[in-house]
Motif scaffolding. Structure first.
Motif, mmCIF file in Angstrom:
data_model
loop_
_atom_site.group_PDB
_atom_site.id
_atom_site.type_symbol
_atom_site.label_atom_id
_atom_site.label_comp_id
_atom_site.label_asym_id
_atom_site.label_seq_id
_atom_site.Cartn_x
_atom_site.Cartn_y
_atom_site.Cartn_z
ATOM 1 N N UNK A 1 -3.643 -9.478 -13.259
ATOM 2 C CA UNK A 1 -4.710 -9.105 -12.331
ATOM 3 C C UNK A 1 -4.082 -8.447 -11.112
ATOM 4 N N UNK A 2 -4.931 -7.790 -10.343
ATOM 5 C CA UNK A 2 -4.459 -7.055 -9.169
ATOM 6 C C UNK A 2 -5.193 -7.568 -7.945
ATOM 7 N N UNK A 3 -4.428 -7.839 -6.877
ATOM 8 C CA UNK A 3 -5.037 -8.308 -5.626
ATOM 9 C C UNK A 3 -4.560 -7.390 -4.507
ATOM 10 N N UNK A 4 -5.473 -6.835 -3.715
ATOM 11 C CA UNK A 4 -5.005 -6.033 -2.577
ATOM 12 C C UNK A 4 -4.254 -6.921 -1.593
ATOM 13 N N UNK A 5 -3.230 -6.357 -0.951
ATOM 14 C CA UNK A 5 -2.369 -7.178 -0.104
ATOM 15 C C UNK A 5 -3.172 -7.882 0.995
ATOM 16 N N UNK A 6 -4.248 -7.252 1.494
ATOM 17 C CA UNK A 6 -4.981 -7.942 2.580
ATOM 18 C C UNK A 6 -5.756 -9.160 2.093
ATOM 19 N N UNK A 7 -5.822 -9.358 0.767
ATOM 20 C CA UNK A 7 -6.511 -10.554 0.252
ATOM 21 C C UNK A 7 -5.522 -11.563 -0.335
ATOM 22 N N UNK B 1 0.517 0.276 4.099
ATOM 23 C CA UNK B 1 0.712 1.245 3.017
ATOM 24 C C UNK B 1 -0.202 0.937 1.832
ATOM 25 N N UNK B 2 -1.188 0.055 2.052
ATOM 26 C CA UNK B 2 -2.225 -0.259 1.054
ATOM 27 C C UNK B 2 -1.659 -0.776 -0.269
ATOM 28 N N UNK B 3 -0.722 -1.717 -0.195
ATOM 29 C CA UNK B 3 -0.117 -2.244 -1.416
ATOM 30 C C UNK B 3 -1.137 -3.004 -2.259
ATOM 31 N N UNK B 4 -1.038 -2.826 -3.558
ATOM 32 C CA UNK B 4 -1.801 -3.618 -4.525
ATOM 33 C C UNK B 4 -0.799 -4.542 -5.209
ATOM 34 N N UNK B 5 -1.086 -5.829 -5.181
ATOM 35 C CA UNK B 5 -0.152 -6.804 -5.735
ATOM 36 C C UNK B 5 -0.501 -7.055 -7.197
ATOM 37 N N UNK B 6 0.460 -6.779 -8.077
ATOM 38 C CA UNK B 6 0.266 -7.023 -9.511
ATOM 39 C C UNK B 6 0.694 -8.445 -9.811
ATOM 40 N N UNK B 7 -0.203 -9.196 -10.431
ATOM 41 C CA UNK B 7 0.070 -10.608 -10.696
ATOM 42 C C UNK B 7 -0.035 -10.850 -12.204
ATOM 43 N N UNK B 8 1.005 -11.485 -12.751
ATOM 44 C CA UNK B 8 1.014 -11.736 -14.186
ATOM 45 C C UNK B 8 0.990 -13.219 -14.486
ATOM 46 N N UNK B 9 0.490 -13.573 -15.662
ATOM 47 C CA UNK B 9 0.541 -14.965 -16.119
ATOM 48 C C UNK B 9 0.477 -14.948 -17.636
ATOM 49 N N UNK B 10 0.512 -16.131 -18.243
ATOM 50 C CA UNK B 10 0.417 -16.200 -19.696
ATOM 51 C C UNK B 10 -0.937 -15.677 -20.159
ATOM 52 N N UNK B 11 -1.926 -15.665 -19.257
ATOM 53 C CA UNK B 11 -3.275 -15.233 -19.638
ATOM 54 C C UNK B 11 -3.529 -13.760 -19.395
ATOM 55 N N UNK B 12 -2.573 -13.050 -18.796
ATOM 56 C CA UNK B 12 -2.790 -11.619 -18.575
ATOM 57 C C UNK B 12 -2.424 -11.191 -17.177
#
Ligand code: FAD
Ligand code: FES
Ligand code: FES
Lengths: 289, 158
Positions: A144-150, A131-142
């Motif tokens: 980023x987005x990583x596609x699920x296949x990566x 389903x082409x998920x994009x993983x949203x990743x958060x941290x104290x620095x901001x």
């Protein structure tokens, strides 16, 4: 279970700072259905446990025709399985979630935990791949987005850096003429780990099958896409029995299963083919109806 | 040590406790509060004997930390009867012989209650699927399913 310090931060930044500060000695706690099992078995002995429960905005499902679906990392499997939009448009995700453990487990288990644990057999992983998920990743620095296949790098490991937290999964909109399915090979009907899991998704364009995605679980060190098989389905029109058979063989060939106590690699490879054929056919049927 | 203040509402009664983070909700219910109806079968989420209802949802209490249950409303098997009257599920298990040793019974009843509150009129196949997280080593399940199906009917007619 060893004792530990327990933190209940109320922002992603705070949780991330704690996780980074105690790098290697801290674990995030979502539903706990993997982590607490590990802590009881002492395969996990964190000195610091950081609960994500009290961070607002991490739990919930939102959908918009234009921008698509957003699922917060703390969303429970039971919520995914029972959500009307997910069942209708992102069916493989509802079916993957419904395969996890029992209802009692699915009231605890989160999507973020299933993916963060990074088991090759995670039941939601194949659906996210197709389903082409994009993983949203958060941290104290901001953010980023990583596609699920990566995202996955090996059994139990991901590209997450120290201090990084999965906050949500975003999925592009799926048109009405699309369909998907997840099937799991198991012995018990409920509460069994996948011998093999396969998800497929397709979109129809004037009767032709496009954007085929096939995701495989429990047959490689990480959940993987069967890209060869996807290409075969996209290339030929109409998708006949013979084409499905070719795709099934390609998916089997691309899988890299192991033999273990539960079943042999040969068996797993054969089942990859069977489930590929069935899920692609069902995805096409669902796209048509 | 590093005990945390935890406030639990169990079967309508509030408990303000100081608890080590490593204590599970199940251990807290049984050892600290003294409600031993919820059982520890496997301690790994597989058997369902520890099932309790939190905010309307059945969960395995062996996998939840008590600190994570802070502020929540919990119902255990001890909270099902009212004014000395058994809940229809309890009555059903007695009438249909839904238990032998009884170790799994609280878990089955709590899982069934939460499920029937959501889906009052399941088919037998749906019910069997929904109770897949509860294991019984004595009965062979037939009597359990009969008990829950008859209780479901009684609850619909109540
Ligand atoms: C009885 C039983 C049956 C099960 N059956 C299945 C099954 O059939 N299929 C299946 O796929 N799984 C199964 N599981 C495993 C488990 O339930 C799932 O993987 C679940 O989704 C984990 O989610 P959680 O919220 O409980 O994670 P937790 O245990 O809280 O966390 C798991 C891991 O992910 C990390 N993590 C959690 N949230 C995040 C986040 N937001 N960002 C980054 N890292 C994070 C944690 O630090 C931890 O390392 C089963 C477990 C049990 C106990
Ligand atoms: S004791 Fe909790 S599921 Fe078995
Ligand atoms: S009655 Fe003995 S385990 Fe179910």
């Amino acid at each position: 279970m060893r004792n530990f310090e327990f933190f209940e931060p109320t922002t992603v930044e705070e949780a991330s700072s704690l996780l980074a500060q105690y790098n290697g000695k801290a674990r995030l706690l979502a539903g706990g259905t993997d982590l607490i099992i590990g802590m009881k078995a002492r395969t996990e002995m964190p000195e610091y446990v950081i609960s994500l429960e009290n961070i607002p905005g991490l739990d919930g499902i939102t959908y918009d025709e234009g921008s698509g679906l957003r699922v917060g990392a703390m969303t429970k499997m039971r919520a995914l399985e029972t959500d009307a939009i997910i069942r209708d448009r992102y069916t493989a995700l509802a079916e993957g979630a419904a395969e996890v453990g029992s209802i009692q487990i699915r009231h605890l288990a989160t999507l973020g935990g299933n993916i963060g644990h990074a088991s090759p057999a995670a039941d939601a992983a194949a659906a996210l791949l197709v389903l082409d998920a994009q993983v949203q990743i958060g941290s104290a620095d901001g953010q980023r987005t990583v596609p699920i296949d990566a995202l996955f790098t090996g059994p139990g490991t991901t590209v997450l850096e120290p201090g990084e937290i999965i906050t949500a999964f975003e999925f592009p909109p799926r048109p009405a003429n699309s369909g998907s399915q997840y099937l799991k090979q198991k012995i018990r009907e409920v509460m069994d780990l996948a011998f093999v899991g396969v998800a497929s998704a397709v979109t129809l364009n004037d009767g032709a099958v496009e954007n085929t995605r096939i995701g495989l679980a429990a047959v490689a060190p990480t959940p993987i896409r069967a890209t060869e098989a996807e290409g075969i389905i996209n290339r030929y029109h109409p998708v006949t029995k013979e084409i499905l058979e070719q795709a099934a063989e390609a998916a089997s060939a691309q899988s890299r299963p192991i033999s273990d106590l539960r079943c042999s690699a040969e068996y797993r490879r054969q089942i990859v083919g069977v489930l590929t054929r069935r899920t692609v056919q069902t995805a096409i049927n669902r796209a048509q109806s | 040590m590093n005990k945390h203040p935890v406030s639990l509402t169990v079967n309508g009664d509030q408990y303000d406790l100081l608890i080590e983070p490593r204590k599970t909700l199940l251990a807290t219910l049984r050892d600290t509060i003294g409600l031993t109806g919820s059982k520890e079968g496997c301690s790994t989420g597989d058997c369902g004997a520890c099932t309790v209802i939190i905010d309307g949802k059945a969960i395995t209490s062996c996998l939840m930390l008590a600190v994570s249950a802070n502020g929540k409303e919990i119902t255990t098997i001890e909270g099902l009867s009212s004014n000395g009257h058994l809940h229809p599920l309890q009555q059903g298990f007695i009438e249909k012989g839904g238990y032998q040793c009884g170790f799994c019974t609280p878990g089955f009843i709590m899982a069934s209650k939460a499920y029937l509150d959501e889906i009052p009129n399941p088919t037998e196949a749906e019910l069997r699927h929904a109770l897949g997280g509860n294991i019984c080593r004595c009965t062979g399940y037939t009597k359990i399913i009969e008990a829950v199906m008859s209780a479901a009917e009684a609850m619909r007619n109540a």
